[in-house]
Design a protein around this motif. Structure first.
Motif, short mmCIF file in Angstrom:
data_model
loop_
_atom_site.label_atom_id
_atom_site.label_comp_id
_atom_site.label_asym_id
_atom_site.label_seq_id
_atom_site.Cartn_x
_atom_site.Cartn_y
_atom_site.Cartn_z
N PHE A 150 0.83 -1.20 0.00
CA PHE A 150 0.00 0.00 0.00
C PHE A 150 0.87 1.26 0.00
O PHE A 150 0.60 2.20 -0.75
N ILE A 151 1.93 1.27 0.78
CA ILE A 151 2.83 2.43 0.83
C ILE A 151 3.51 2.63 -0.52
O ILE A 151 3.60 3.74 -1.03
N TYR A 153 2.36 1.65 -3.40
CA TYR A 153 1.31 2.11 -4.32
C TYR A 153 1.10 3.61 -4.19
O TYR A 153 1.00 4.33 -5.19
N LEU A 154 1.04 4.12 -2.96
CA LEU A 154 0.88 5.56 -2.74
C LEU A 154 2.07 6.34 -3.28
O LEU A 154 1.90 7.39 -3.91
N ILE A 155 3.27 5.85 -3.06
CA ILE A 155 4.47 6.55 -3.54
C ILE A 155 4.46 6.62 -5.06
O ILE A 155 4.74 7.67 -5.65
N ASN A 157 1.86 6.49 -7.11
CA ASN A 157 0.79 7.37 -7.59
C ASN A 157 1.08 8.83 -7.30
O ASN A 157 0.71 9.71 -8.08
N LEU A 158 1.76 9.15 -6.19
CA LEU A 158 2.11 10.54 -5.91
C LEU A 158 3.14 11.05 -6.89
O LEU A 158 3.09 12.19 -7.34
N ASP A 161 1.57 11.91 -10.34
CA ASP A 161 0.84 13.19 -10.41
C ASP A 161 1.77 14.37 -10.64
O ASP A 161 1.37 15.37 -11.19
#
Length: 162
Positions: A150-151, A153-155, A157-158, A161
């Motif tokens: 999950f971490i 995945y967030l990294i 996606n950030l 952007d």
């Protein structure tokens, strides 16, 4: 034009040396264009340096030479554009082939990922000091893996952007 026709015929084939031939052809065209441009300058200087009495006799032949030179320049520009189009077509064919290979590798990795993940999870030895002897050691490791995914995945996606 003969060399260009051969390049056109071979551009979509998988020959490795076609790109080198296209680049060599483009280089030769540029060299010829430089020579033709230099010829125009020489003709202009020749006419300007001629005596006034000779200019009336030289005007028509030099104008014919200039016209032929312009025609050559137009022809060379067309050949250059054609060579550029062939180059782009070859790059597109290479890109398509590369995309097919990447697609194949992606499918292969997606096929192998579940078995590799299951082998890694069930092959773990859970006797680590901080969870040693815990009745839920397998669950703790699975939760750590999920949180890490999950971490990550967030990294990812950030960064996408930005």
């Amino acid at each position: 034009a003969i060399g260009l026709d051969g390049l056109e015929a071979g551009v979509l084939q998988t020959r490795r040396n076609i790109l080198a031939k296209v680049l060599r052809f483009q280089t030769n065209l540029i060299d010829i264009q430089k020579a033709v441009a230099a010829q125009d300058i020489v003709l202009e200087r020749l006419f300007d340096s001629a005596p006034t009495t000779a200019k009336r006799y030289l005007r028509d032949p030099i104008e014919d030479l200039k016209r032929h030179s312009r025609e050559m320049h137009v022809h060379l520009e067309m050949e250059q554009r054609t060579a550029e189009i062939i180059h782009r077509a070859h790059e597109a064919a290479l890109s398509k082939r590369t995309n097919r290979m990447i697609d194949l590798l992606t499918k292969l990795s997606l096929f192998l990922l579940p078995s590799t993940l299951l082998a890694g999870i069930f092959g773990m030895n859970t006797r680590y000091p901080w969870i040693n002897g815990s009745p839920h050691d397998f669950t703790i490791i699975i939760l750590i893996m999920v949180m890490t995914m999950f971490i990550l995945y967030l990294i990812v996606n950030l960064r996408r952007d930005d």
